[in-house]
Design a protein around this motif. Sequence first.
Motif, mmCIF file in Angstrom:
data_model
loop_
_atom_site.group_PDB
_atom_site.id
_atom_site.type_symbol
_atom_site.label_atom_id
_atom_site.label_comp_id
_atom_site.label_asym_id
_atom_site.label_seq_id
_atom_site.Cartn_x
_atom_site.Cartn_y
_atom_site.Cartn_z
ATOM 1 N N ILE A 172 -4.514 17.711 -46.907
ATOM 2 C CA ILE A 172 -4.479 19.150 -47.175
ATOM 3 C C ILE A 172 -3.139 19.695 -46.715
ATOM 4 C CG2 ILE A 172 -5.559 21.373 -46.683
ATOM 5 C CD1 ILE A 172 -8.145 19.926 -46.139
ATOM 6 N N LYS A 173 -2.457 20.408 -47.624
ATOM 7 C CA LYS A 173 -1.184 21.013 -47.229
ATOM 8 C C LYS A 173 -1.422 22.451 -46.791
ATOM 9 C CE LYS A 173 2.008 18.305 -49.935
ATOM 10 N NZ LYS A 173 2.304 18.110 -51.350
ATOM 11 N N PHE A 174 -0.866 22.814 -45.652
ATOM 12 C CA PHE A 174 -1.045 24.198 -45.190
ATOM 13 C C PHE A 174 0.091 24.588 -44.246
ATOM 14 C CE2 PHE A 174 -2.310 23.338 -40.811
ATOM 15 C CZ PHE A 174 -2.680 21.999 -40.896
ATOM 16 N N ASP A 175 0.316 25.893 -44.110
ATOM 17 C CA ASP A 175 1.285 26.404 -43.148
ATOM 18 C C ASP A 175 0.520 26.811 -41.899
ATOM 19 O OD1 ASP A 175 3.432 26.128 -44.844
ATOM 20 O OD2 ASP A 175 2.983 28.032 -45.839
ATOM 21 N N ALA A 176 0.784 26.134 -40.773
ATOM 22 C CA ALA A 176 0.119 26.500 -39.528
ATOM 23 C C ALA A 176 0.773 27.735 -38.928
ATOM 24 C CB ALA A 176 0.185 25.335 -38.545
ATOM 25 N N ILE A 177 0.014 28.470 -38.106
ATOM 26 C CA ILE A 177 0.570 29.623 -37.393
ATOM 27 C C ILE A 177 1.304 29.087 -36.164
ATOM 28 C CG2 ILE A 177 -0.041 31.674 -36.047
ATOM 29 C CD1 ILE A 177 -0.586 32.267 -38.869
ATOM 30 N N SER A 178 2.558 29.504 -35.961
ATOM 31 C CA SER A 178 3.314 28.971 -34.823
ATOM 32 C C SER A 178 2.685 29.443 -33.523
ATOM 33 C CB SER A 178 4.769 29.421 -34.895
ATOM 34 O OG SER A 178 4.859 30.805 -34.760
ATOM 35 N N GLY A 179 2.562 28.517 -32.571
ATOM 36 C CA GLY A 179 1.926 28.839 -31.298
ATOM 37 C C GLY A 179 0.432 28.624 -31.325
ATOM 38 N N ALA A 180 -0.120 28.330 -32.517
ATOM 39 C CA ALA A 180 -1.568 28.125 -32.595
ATOM 40 C C ALA A 180 -1.850 26.913 -33.470
ATOM 41 C CB ALA A 180 -2.258 29.370 -33.149
ATOM 42 N N THR A 181 -1.092 25.826 -33.233
ATOM 43 C CA THR A 181 -1.230 24.631 -34.064
ATOM 44 C C THR A 181 -2.623 24.030 -33.954
ATOM 45 O OG1 THR A 181 1.024 24.262 -33.367
ATOM 46 C CG2 THR A 181 0.030 22.575 -34.731
ATOM 47 N N VAL A 182 -3.158 23.995 -32.723
ATOM 48 C CA VAL A 182 -4.474 23.377 -32.532
ATOM 49 C C VAL A 182 -5.544 24.158 -33.295
ATOM 50 C CG1 VAL A 182 -6.203 22.716 -30.843
ATOM 51 C CG2 VAL A 182 -3.798 22.477 -30.286
ATOM 52 N N SER A 183 -5.515 25.487 -33.166
ATOM 53 C CA SER A 183 -6.499 26.311 -33.874
ATOM 54 C C SER A 183 -6.347 26.156 -35.377
ATOM 55 C CB SER A 183 -6.331 27.779 -33.490
ATOM 56 O OG SER A 183 -6.415 27.950 -32.107
ATOM 57 N N SER A 184 -5.098 26.135 -35.874
ATOM 58 C CA SER A 184 -4.870 25.992 -37.311
ATOM 59 C C SER A 184 -5.469 24.690 -37.807
ATOM 60 C CB SER A 184 -3.369 26.007 -37.621
ATOM 61 O OG SER A 184 -2.758 27.152 -37.108
ATOM 62 N N LYS A 185 -5.175 23.591 -37.077
ATOM 63 C CA LYS A 185 -5.690 22.283 -37.491
ATOM 64 C C LYS A 185 -7.210 22.261 -37.428
ATOM 65 C CE LYS A 185 -1.928 19.103 -36.650
ATOM 66 N NZ LYS A 185 -1.245 18.332 -35.619
ATOM 67 N N ALA A 186 -7.787 22.945 -36.427
ATOM 68 C CA ALA A 186 -9.238 22.956 -36.284
ATOM 69 C C ALA A 186 -9.883 23.645 -37.480
ATOM 70 C CB ALA A 186 -9.637 23.661 -34.991
ATOM 71 N N VAL A 187 -9.297 24.766 -37.930
ATOM 72 C CA VAL A 187 -9.868 25.472 -39.076
ATOM 73 C C VAL A 187 -9.784 24.594 -40.318
ATOM 74 C CG1 VAL A 187 -9.567 27.436 -40.614
ATOM 75 C CG2 VAL A 187 -9.470 27.776 -38.155
ATOM 76 N N VAL A 188 -8.658 23.887 -40.496
ATOM 77 C CA VAL A 188 -8.531 22.975 -41.626
ATOM 78 C C VAL A 188 -9.597 21.888 -41.546
ATOM 79 C CG1 VAL A 188 -7.044 21.255 -42.712
ATOM 80 C CG2 VAL A 188 -6.091 23.420 -41.954
ATOM 81 N N ASP A 189 -9.845 21.389 -40.333
ATOM 82 C CA ASP A 189 -10.880 20.369 -40.140
ATOM 83 C C ASP A 189 -12.246 20.911 -40.543
ATOM 84 O OD1 ASP A 189 -11.891 17.843 -39.102
ATOM 85 O OD2 ASP A 189 -12.795 19.067 -37.530
ATOM 86 N N ALA A 190 -12.538 22.156 -40.121
ATOM 87 C CA ALA A 190 -13.819 22.767 -40.477
ATOM 88 C C ALA A 190 -13.953 22.866 -41.985
ATOM 89 C CB ALA A 190 -13.943 24.151 -39.830
ATOM 90 N N VAL A 191 -12.891 23.327 -42.662
ATOM 91 C CA VAL A 191 -12.939 23.493 -44.118
ATOM 92 C C VAL A 191 -13.169 22.145 -44.795
ATOM 93 C CG1 VAL A 191 -11.582 24.115 -46.152
ATOM 94 C CG2 VAL A 191 -11.523 25.573 -44.132
ATOM 95 N N SER A 192 -12.481 21.106 -44.311
ATOM 96 C CA SER A 192 -12.623 19.822 -44.976
ATOM 97 C C SER A 192 -13.997 19.205 -44.714
ATOM 98 C CB SER A 192 -11.484 18.878 -44.567
ATOM 99 O OG SER A 192 -11.904 17.980 -43.591
#
Lengths: 209, 225
Positions: A172-192
């Motif tokens: 999955i390609k996405f732009d993470a929010i800077s300073g919140a990489t872990v949260s961004s990746k977690a949301v992508v994980d939830a979606v997948s």
Amino acid sequence: MKETIRLTAALTIICMIATVLLTYVNDLTKEPIAKAQALQKAKALKQILPPFDNNPFDDAITLKTSDGEFKILPGKQNNKIISVVISGYTMQGFSGKIEAMVGFDKNQNITNIIITKHAETPGLGTKVCNRKEQKTLNSLFSNKKITGIVPNKFLDQFNGRNLVTLTNKDKIKFDAISGATVSSKAVVDAVSRIATEYLKYINKIGDVK
Amino acid sequence: MSLTSDFTKGIWKENPVLVLLLGMCPTLGVTSNAVNGLGMGVATLFVLIGSNIVISILKNVIPKKIRIPCYIVVIATFVTIVKNLMDAYAPAAINEALGLFIPLIVVNCIVLGRAEAFAAKNSIIRSIADALGMGIGFTLTLVALGASREFLCNGSLFDIHIITAWNTPFLLMIFAPGAFIILGIFLAIMNKLERHSAIKNGRIYTAPEHLSCSACRICDMNNIE
């Protein structure tokens, strides 16, 4: 010895009174609490689904996993499924569980994502999860109001993506929010994870028409 | 002491955070922005009033030697009841803003500290005045701490961006180290001000006698009046 017994008795009585009070209040509030929570969930559902005339919670399919559950909530119009919302979760948030709801339209493309429950860091992880209006001094005085769902740059980038492109989270390609990489990746994980579970059950709920 | 001084001492002279140094966990934990500080402060204020009233009523019923476990049971029960009632009947907006903080208050030592140090020895009216003062002092301090951290992190106050061009957050301030740094600065300013006014009045600055550790009798079983 006598005093020990007296003190023990006093503490026991106080704890028993507390227990009785708590049991009574718990019974009294059980139903209203459940009602309030259901109302909140229904509100979230109305935001991401196009108009529906059934109660999606009645037609829900629940998939239990070891530490939570996924729910498939079909939105129907005239007894035909027009869109589907999947609620699910990930445990990979910065502070534990993140629960999300993802809406799919009839072509299996994402219509909207909302995060229903999370405990991410205020000011950082919340940028990823919350659909909250960004206020400035200007917007405070200009009196403009956003109607409907509040945009979120991170969550909205997935809108329109197809179900099959989401099942492998490493692709999955996405732009993470800077300073919140872990949260961004977690949301992508939830979606997948949600997409994967939905794909498994897509035939069981009938064709989305 | 009069009712007015019961009330005002919590705001400045015996401020729970900056002088008594009570309730450090919520102080450091939730003050990452001003809104959270306000929410925690207001929730604590209400619980403090309730628990002070209950303790003040029960002060003659509870045996002195087991008073601390009794206070904990009473406060925890009270907070749980409030939490349940709020979940059930409070408007969603209020519940969303304050609900998160209510469970955090159960073990908050400000509530227990005021029960032990004040409500257990004084009348209901004075206990309410004390709770109001302490609660407002706590709220003001948390809002000030939260506002400083929020502003230093991303240039906003109460979620409103004051400086719109501030794009890169100063992360140190929003995490725990920032809380310690800002709290340290606040304590230093507080002590400096107190010392300044003491010297001005020709006194040597010392900690108030009844607040120093040598005067603490909380765990002393022999000193039960």
